[in-house]
Design an enzyme around this catalytic site. Sequence first.
Site, PDB file in Angstrom:
ATOM      1  CB  THR A  13      52.295  64.143  74.041  1.00 40.26           C
ATOM      2  OG1 THR A  13      51.147  64.853  74.504  1.00 40.26           O
ATOM      3  CG2 THR A  13      53.074  65.036  73.098  1.00 40.26           C
ATOM      4  CB  THR A  88      53.265  64.177  80.498  1.00 41.59           C
ATOM      5  OG1 THR A  88      52.519  65.187  79.813  1.00 41.59           O
ATOM      6  CG2 THR A  88      54.405  63.687  79.649  1.00 41.59           C
TER       7      THR A  88
HETATM    8  N1  ASP Z   1      47.615  65.398  77.158  1.00 47.21           N
HETATM    9  C1  ASP Z   1      48.726  64.535  76.938  1.00 47.21           C
HETATM   10  C2  ASP Z   1      48.489  63.215  77.654  1.00 47.21           C
HETATM   11  O1  ASP Z   1      48.703  63.139  78.839  1.00 47.21           O
HETATM   12  C3  ASP Z   1      49.964  65.165  77.424  1.00 47.21           C
HETATM   13  C4  ASP Z   1      51.218  64.366  77.228  1.00 47.21           C
HETATM   14  O2  ASP Z   1      51.243  63.199  76.962  1.00 47.21           O
HETATM   15  O3  ASP Z   1      52.272  64.979  77.363  1.00 47.21           O
HETATM   16  O4  ASP Z   1      48.120  62.275  77.060  1.00 47.21           O
END
Ligand code: ASP
EC number: 3.5.1.1
Length: 323
Positions: A13, A88
Amino acid sequence: MKKNILLIHTGGTISMSEDTSGAVKPGTNNPLTQGTDHLSSLADLFVEEPFNLPSPHITPKEMMELKYILEDYDKKGNIDGAVITHGTDTLEETAYFLDLTCQASFPVVVTGAMRSSNEIGSDGLYNLISSISVASSPDANGKGVLVVLNDEIHTAVNVTKTHTSNISTFQSPQYGPIGIVTKRGVLFHHTPTKHENYPVQDIKKKVSLIKAHAGMDSSLLKALLELKVDGVVIEALGQGNLPPAALEGVKDFIKNNIPVVIVSRSFAGIVQDVYGYEGGGKHLKELGVIFSNGLNGQKARIKLLVALAKTENIDEINEMFMF
Ligand code: ASP
């Protein structure tokens, strides 16, 4: 004096934007790569972008690639610290993998964001700036891989994603953060007492992670055996107990010399051989089940992959999980 910081972008993200339909996704240009031009006043940055993946697409192959990039820069000898930007969802797994395996001598900080680059309240650039401060701090040395988001510094071994969308999602249940990032600088208030590291070169084995539940039987375990997995981690009940109907599957694994590691499906606490009933912790220990030492399921799985890259000896693996 400005420090030399290696900045590795991997996607997530933090590197995405929201489009007009409200979908958050990666574009052709990583907004973070453009943004990093503005960070040159903080540190002398050496930027690498080996891939741009949402973190559900990350596998041990990419984790290994990151380890080698860090170690290659370490050999060059001019880097003071490294920051990795990462999605994340699986950030804690990559951070813990590097904590267990990376031989680089400088501090490594992993960060991400809960809101993409063009959303109101986007936390990406802020977390990146905090992470550069932590990676530049001499106090970050010798604390293992660190995870920095939302002004908090966590250890890779204890941190976990606790909320689907809240920006304070990263927490270390039971232990808390080991430091904070303030406007005045970086402040550590705890030092980890131990750190383990294994020089593995390759991850080839297959390890599955399953969750115990009321009424669990042996069918999934037996299916995994047929799929020829090299190990299994079970998120067991409470202090480390399993329903009696699951024991046949556990025994089949152990008979075949394939490690069965248990963690607890409870959010905090460690598994222990406390209960003496059928399927209780004492019984599982007698059967030869390996008790993890406070890791959650996804991290115990990473550790078992790393352990199996080193040895197939169950006693040695058991020893590693007692750390
Ligand atoms: N779905 C995303 C990922 O892990 C969530 C994020 O980066 O916060 O790539």
